[in-house]
Design an enzyme around this catalytic site. Sequence first.
Site, PDB file in Angstrom:
ATOM      1  N   ILE A 162      96.298  75.051 -17.843  1.00 43.44           N
ATOM      2  CA  ILE A 162      97.448  76.062 -17.880  1.00 43.44           C
ATOM      3  C   ILE A 162      98.540  75.470 -17.214  1.00 43.44           C
ATOM      4  O   ILE A 162      98.287  75.659 -15.795  1.00 43.44           O
ATOM      5  CB  ILE A 162      97.138  77.404 -17.433  1.00 43.44           C
ATOM      6  CG1 ILE A 162      95.947  77.849 -18.260  1.00 43.44           C
ATOM      7  CG2 ILE A 162      98.338  78.539 -18.054  1.00 43.44           C
ATOM      8  CD1 ILE A 162      95.805  77.585 -19.881  1.00 43.44           C
ATOM      9  N   GLU A 163      99.656  75.094 -17.760  1.00 46.19           N
ATOM     10  CA  GLU A 163     100.835  74.437 -16.826  1.00 46.19           C
ATOM     11  C   GLU A 163     101.933  74.782 -17.663  1.00 46.19           C
ATOM     12  O   GLU A 163     101.991  74.886 -18.766  1.00 46.19           O
ATOM     13  CB  GLU A 163     100.428  73.110 -16.473  1.00 46.19           C
ATOM     14  CG  GLU A 163     100.250  72.049 -17.562  1.00 46.19           C
ATOM     15  CD  GLU A 163      99.830  70.786 -17.089  1.00 46.19           C
ATOM     16  OE1 GLU A 163     100.835  69.850 -16.473  1.00 46.19           O
ATOM     17  OE2 GLU A 163      98.868  70.182 -17.671  1.00 46.19           O
TER      18      GLU A 163
END
Length: 515
Positions: A162-163
Site C-alpha cells: 500500500i503506497e
Amino acid sequence: MSSTARLSPWRVSFAVIIVLATVVAGVLGARMYEARATQGPAPEWFAGYVDVTATPSYAFEEGSADSEGHVSDVVLSFIVADEEGTCTPSWGTYYGLDEAGAELDLDRRIQRLREQGAGVVVSFGGALNQELATVCESPEELAGAYREVIERYDLDTIDLDIEGPALQDPASVKLRAQAVALLQEELSAEGKPLAVWLTLPVIPSGLTSEGREVVIAMLESGTDLAGVNLMTMNYGQARDARSMFDASAAAMRSTHRQLGIIYEQAGLPLSSGALWGKLGATPMIGQNDVVDEVFTLEDARRFNEFAVENGIGRVSMWSLNRDVTCGSNYPDTSRVSDACSGVDQGDVRFSELLSQGYSGHAAEAASATTEPDPAAAAPAEDDPETSPYPIWNEEASYLEGSKIVWHRNVYEAKWWTRGELPDNPVLEAWDTPWELIGPVMPGETPMPVFTVEKGTYPEWKGSSAYEKGDRVLSEGTPYEAKWWTEGDSPDAAQVDPDSSPWVPLSAEDVEQDLE
C-alpha cells in the site's frame, strides 16, 4: 516499489486461453508444497520480489539453492485492477490471470518452483496503477477479487503493498481492512488459513501517519496480520547524513516501538521478540529512485546481521530482476534500471547476502495466530542493584545525554526533560524527549561512581558557603560548584543535575588539577 519497462504481449485468442487455463488448473489441483506451522514461533523467511511483467523476463522458476540446498520463496508482483479500472485482478493491467497463464506460462512456472520446495507469495498493489481497494465497491466484492487470485495460485500468504494514492485514501483503507477480515474468516472456516502481510513505506523515524492508519484499520477489523513489511528505501531528506544501513536500522527500531504501541492499544500486547517477528524489511538493492541513495553490498551484509540478531521475521528485496551488475551498454547507473542494480556486484548477489540465516518458508507461518502476551502488558520492575544507570525519577530533571533505566530498558534524553515518562506511548519519535537504547542486559550492575583519594579536595560541609568554581569531595566523589551555594548536598546532583548547584568532576578534570 515500482517498475517501468513492460512486455508488449502478443494477444492470443480467447478460446486458446481458456483451453490452456483449464489444463493448467488440473495441474495445480495437487499442490506440491504443503508446510504448516501449528505451534511455536513463526519461522523467519526470505523472499525476493519479482516483477512478473518486466522486460527482460526473470526466470524465478529456476530457483537458486544455497550451499545447503535451500531454495528461497519469491514474491510475485503486482496484482492491480485491470486496465478498465474495474474490480478485476490483473498483472500490472497487462494480463488477466488466464492471459498470464497462457502468455507468460505463469501457472506452470509457479508449479515448477514449488516442485523444488520453495513457495510463492503474491503481492497486491504497488506504486503504479490502481490498487483493487480503490475501485472495488464493497468488502464482499474486494474479498472476491482477492480470493480469485488466492485460489488460482493456491496461496496461503499474500502481500498488500500500500503506497501512493492508495495510502492516502481513507475509504479504501477501511474497505480493504473489512475485506481482508472477511476473507480470513471465510478461509479459516474452510480450513485454509491465510497469512496477510502489509508492505508500507517508512522513514528513519518509523511509519508515517498514513501507514499507521492502515495497520490500525486492519487490527480494528479483526484481521490477524502476519506482519508489517517496511520498504527500507527512498528516504529522501529524512535520511540526513546516515548510511543506507543506518537509516534502515533506525527505521526498523522506530517501527518496532510504534508497532508495540499499536498492538497494545488494540488489546494485543506483544513481547519485544514477538514484535520483531512481525516486522519485515525490503531494501531496494543498489541504486534507489533517490539519486544519492545507494544500498551497497556492505549495507546488505550489515543489514542481514542486524536482521538475524533481532529476529526480524521476513526479509525481502526489490528486486530479483535487478540482482546483477549493469552491462556496459547501460552507462548511467544513477538512473534506476528494472534489470540491474547500478552497482558493481562482481560474482556476489544481494539475495545471497540478505538471505543468510533465513531458511524458513512463508507457508510454514500461515497457520500462526497472534496471541496477546500478558507478561508484555505488565511493566517490568526495576532493581537499582541490577540497573546500569539511575532509575527514572518523576521529580528529577535530566539534561541532554542523560541515561536512565525504566521498566528494565535503558533510555537516553534527547533534550532537557522533567516528569515525562520514558515509555510514554507516543507514535511520533519527536513527541518524546527519550530515545530507547535497549534492554538492561543480564548481569548488569550500576555504573561505577568516579571517586578520588581522601584529601584531594576538601570534604563538603553543610554549614559552609561555597563560591562558583569551588571543588569538594562528598563520599569520595569530586564536585564543582556551579554557583554560590550553602547547605545543598552535592549528592543531589546525581538525581537532579539541572537544579543542583553541583556538577560531578571527570577524571580529566582531576588530572588537570593534580598536574
